[in-house]
Design a protein around this motif. Structure first.
Motif, PDB file in Angstrom:
ATOM      1  N   ARG A 101       0.870  -1.186   0.000  1.00  0.00           N
ATOM      2  CA  ARG A 101       0.000   0.000   0.000  1.00  0.00           C
ATOM      3  C   ARG A 101       0.898   1.224   0.000  1.00  0.00           C
ATOM      4  N   GLU A 102       1.232   1.700  -1.194  1.00  0.00           N
ATOM      5  CA  GLU A 102       2.151   2.816  -1.321  1.00  0.00           C
ATOM      6  C   GLU A 102       1.575   3.872  -2.245  1.00  0.00           C
ATOM      7  N   THR A 103       2.078   5.069  -2.107  1.00  0.00           N
ATOM      8  CA  THR A 103       1.608   6.160  -2.953  1.00  0.00           C
ATOM      9  C   THR A 103       2.156   5.991  -4.372  1.00  0.00           C
ATOM     10  N   PHE A 104       1.576   6.752  -5.290  1.00  0.00           N
ATOM     11  CA  PHE A 104       2.024   6.684  -6.672  1.00  0.00           C
ATOM     12  C   PHE A 104       3.490   7.120  -6.778  1.00  0.00           C
ATOM     13  N   ALA A 105       3.872   8.106  -5.979  1.00  0.00           N
ATOM     14  CA  ALA A 105       5.264   8.572  -5.993  1.00  0.00           C
ATOM     15  C   ALA A 105       6.213   7.456  -5.544  1.00  0.00           C
ATOM     16  N   ASP A 106       5.789   6.718  -4.507  1.00  0.00           N
ATOM     17  CA  ASP A 106       6.610   5.597  -4.045  1.00  0.00           C
ATOM     18  C   ASP A 106       6.676   4.505  -5.111  1.00  0.00           C
ATOM     19  N   PHE A 107       5.543   4.257  -5.765  1.00  0.00           N
ATOM     20  CA  PHE A 107       5.506   3.225  -6.797  1.00  0.00           C
ATOM     21  C   PHE A 107       6.439   3.587  -7.954  1.00  0.00           C
ATOM     22  N   MET A 108       6.457   4.835  -8.342  1.00  0.00           N
ATOM     23  CA  MET A 108       7.306   5.264  -9.457  1.00  0.00           C
ATOM     24  C   MET A 108       8.785   5.057  -9.159  1.00  0.00           C
ATOM     25  N   ARG A 109       9.144   5.102  -7.873  1.00  0.00           N
ATOM     26  CA  ARG A 109      10.550   4.913  -7.501  1.00  0.00           C
ATOM     27  C   ARG A 109      10.909   3.441  -7.305  1.00  0.00           C
ATOM     28  N   SER A 110       9.912   2.562  -7.429  1.00  0.00           N
ATOM     29  CA  SER A 110      10.146   1.134  -7.174  1.00  0.00           C
ATOM     30  C   SER A 110      11.121   0.539  -8.185  1.00  0.00           C
ATOM     31  N   ASP A 111      11.960  -0.349  -7.700  1.00  0.00           N
ATOM     32  CA  ASP A 111      12.894  -1.072  -8.564  1.00  0.00           C
ATOM     33  C   ASP A 111      12.279  -2.435  -8.861  1.00  0.00           C
ATOM     34  N   LEU A 112      11.444  -2.491  -9.895  1.00  0.00           N
ATOM     35  CA  LEU A 112      10.722  -3.713 -10.230  1.00  0.00           C
ATOM     36  C   LEU A 112      11.589  -4.653 -11.057  1.00  0.00           C
ATOM     37  N   SER A 113      11.380  -5.942 -10.866  1.00  0.00           N
ATOM     38  CA  SER A 113      12.055  -6.927 -11.709  1.00  0.00           C
ATOM     39  C   SER A 113      11.432  -6.888 -13.105  1.00  0.00           C
ATOM     40  N   PRO A 114      12.095  -7.442 -14.124  1.00  0.00           N
ATOM     41  CA  PRO A 114      11.507  -7.452 -15.466  1.00  0.00           C
ATOM     42  C   PRO A 114      10.116  -8.091 -15.522  1.00  0.00           C
ATOM     43  N   ILE A 115       9.919  -9.168 -14.773  1.00  0.00           N
ATOM     44  CA  ILE A 115       8.614  -9.840 -14.787  1.00  0.00           C
ATOM     45  C   ILE A 115       7.573  -8.991 -14.069  1.00  0.00           C
ATOM     46  N   GLU A 116       7.941  -8.389 -12.946  1.00  0.00           N
ATOM     47  CA  GLU A 116       6.997  -7.510 -12.247  1.00  0.00           C
ATOM     48  C   GLU A 116       6.602  -6.329 -13.125  1.00  0.00           C
ATOM     49  N   SER A 117       7.578  -5.752 -13.813  1.00  0.00           N
ATOM     50  CA  SER A 117       7.296  -4.603 -14.667  1.00  0.00           C
ATOM     51  C   SER A 117       6.425  -4.988 -15.855  1.00  0.00           C
ATOM     52  N   GLY A 118       6.692  -6.150 -16.440  1.00  0.00           N
ATOM     53  CA  GLY A 118       5.967  -6.532 -17.644  1.00  0.00           C
ATOM     54  C   GLY A 118       4.643  -7.208 -17.411  1.00  0.00           C
ATOM     55  N   CYS A 119       4.510  -7.949 -16.285  1.00  0.00           N
ATOM     56  CA  CYS A 119       3.331  -8.794 -16.073  1.00  0.00           C
ATOM     57  C   CYS A 119       2.358  -8.264 -15.023  1.00  0.00           C
ATOM     58  N   CYS A 120       2.830  -7.423 -14.110  1.00  0.00           N
ATOM     59  CA  CYS A 120       2.006  -7.051 -12.954  1.00  0.00           C
ATOM     60  C   CYS A 120       1.386  -5.663 -13.051  1.00  0.00           C
ATOM     61  N   LYS A 121       1.791  -4.895 -14.041  1.00  0.00           N
ATOM     62  CA  LYS A 121       1.253  -3.543 -14.208  1.00  0.00           C
ATOM     63  C   LYS A 121       1.063  -3.268 -15.704  1.00  0.00           C
ATOM     64  N   PRO A 122       0.225  -2.316 -16.057  1.00  0.00           N
ATOM     65  CA  PRO A 122       0.085  -1.953 -17.472  1.00  0.00           C
ATOM     66  C   PRO A 122       1.273  -1.107 -17.926  1.00  0.00           C
ATOM     67  N   PRO A 123       1.569  -1.067 -19.233  1.00  0.00           N
ATOM     68  CA  PRO A 123       2.650  -0.212 -19.721  1.00  0.00           C
ATOM     69  C   PRO A 123       2.396   1.255 -19.374  1.00  0.00           C
ATOM     70  N   THR A 124       3.456   1.998 -19.136  1.00  0.00           N
ATOM     71  CA  THR A 124       3.341   3.411 -18.784  1.00  0.00           C
ATOM     72  C   THR A 124       2.632   4.210 -19.877  1.00  0.00           C
ATOM     73  N   SER A 125       2.831   3.819 -21.134  1.00  0.00           N
ATOM     74  CA  SER A 125       2.236   4.543 -22.267  1.00  0.00           C
ATOM     75  C   SER A 125       0.712   4.523 -22.247  1.00  0.00           C
ATOM     76  N   CYS A 126       0.107   3.564 -21.524  1.00  0.00           N
ATOM     77  CA  CYS A 126      -1.357   3.490 -21.447  1.00  0.00           C
ATOM     78  C   CYS A 126      -1.929   4.647 -20.633  1.00  0.00           C
ATOM     79  N   GLN A 127      -1.126   5.175 -19.696  1.00  0.00           N
ATOM     80  CA  GLN A 127      -1.516   6.317 -18.870  1.00  0.00           C
ATOM     81  C   GLN A 127      -2.795   6.046 -18.064  1.00  0.00           C
ATOM     82  N   PHE A 128      -2.888   4.847 -17.534  1.00  0.00           N
ATOM     83  CA  PHE A 128      -4.017   4.509 -16.665  1.00  0.00           C
ATOM     84  C   PHE A 128      -3.839   5.187 -15.309  1.00  0.00           C
TER      85      PHE A 128
END
Length: 271
Positions: free
Chosen positions: A154-181
């Motif tokens: 449970r983190e803020t969007f600012a905290d999420f943006m600073r997260s160091d995600l693994s390749p699988i977490e980045s690709g599979c667990c969230k939508p691409p940044t370009s979607c702007q959800f």
């Protein structure tokens, strides 16, 4: 004639590998027969069992051949070692060849990177784009709950943006940044109208996440690339080691032939 140093050394090395083969074989059988085992674990059990059986058989051949002076068994051992050297060399060269392309793309204002499948080698792309292969990989990812930590945070969007995600977490667990959800949590996003042409934007859902996205496949390939490079480096060290063992084994084989010839000549002299 007293045992030669090379025979003793080959005997000791193969006794150690024989002991190692037992838990490897046991682990493979355990993975395949776990009552609550995942499909991924059952799929992994076959190569583990095969490797354990190979190691057990080769170790026995080397141990008996060197210590009991059974020349034909030592010849079988050397043949198996030669095949192993060639196989490890080919696998190492292949691993470097298919992992020489592709890298994560840095996103402005983000601590994580994003991944595009087209950036990687054609061979890796074809492997993950195969429906049969991807269904199995996706099942493994879901069983391993790779996105669970992001769901529980449970983190803020600012905290999420600073997260160091693994390749699988980045690709599979969230939508691409370009979607702007709109961000709600790591795995919970509100879909908003977007001008992005990325097909992953329509594939994403809060229930299924992005396990069917191209970005998820790219994240898996990026993970393969990282792991294969590590394995390739380890393989180089292993290759040097087994070449040394093979050379010692050749000395032991030569000793066996000399001793057999000596015994034959000794017996012939008193016939």
């Amino acid at each position: 004639m007293a045992f030669r140093l090379s025979n003793n050394l080959i005997g000791i090395l193969n006794f150690v590998t024989f002991l190692l083969s037992v838990p490897i074989l046991g682990a493979g059988i355990w993975l395949g027969h776990r009552a609550d085992g995942t499909e991924c674990e059952r799929y992994l059990s076959a190569p583990v069992i095969a490797f354990g059986v190979f190691l057990l058989a080769v170790s026995l051949a080397g141990l008996v051949g060197a210590c009991c002076r059974v020349t034909w068994l030592l010849w079988v051992y050397l043949l198996a070692m030669f095949v192993l050297i060639v196989a490890v060399f080919c696998v190492t060269v292949f691993a470097f060849a298919v992992t020489n392309r592709g890298a994560g793309e840095a996103v402005s204002g983000r601590g994580y990177k994003e991944y595009r499948l087209g950036d990687y080698s054609n061979w890796l792309q074809k492997r993950v784009e195969s429906t049969k292969n991807w269904n199995r990989i996706r099942s493994c990812l879901q069983d391993s709950k790779v996105c669970k930590s992001m769901q529980e945070k449970r983190e803020t969007f600012a905290d999420f943006m600073r997260s160091d995600l693994s390749p699988i977490e980045s690709g599979c667990c969230k939508p691409p940044t370009s979607c702007q959800f709109t961000y709600e949590s790591g795995t919970n996003w509100t879909k908003t109208p977007t001008s992005s042409v990325d097909p992953d934007c329509s594939t994403w859902s809060n229930e299924a996440l992005c396990y069917n996205c191209q970005s998820c496949k790219a994240g898996v390939v990026a993970t393969f690339k990282r792991d294969w490079k590590r394995v390739a480096v380890v393989n180089i060290v292993f290759l040097v080691f087994i070449i040394i063992v093979y050379s010692v084994g050749c000395c032991a084989f030569r000793n066996n032939r000399r001793d057999n010839a000596y015994r034959g000549g000794w017996k012939g002299g008193y016939a």
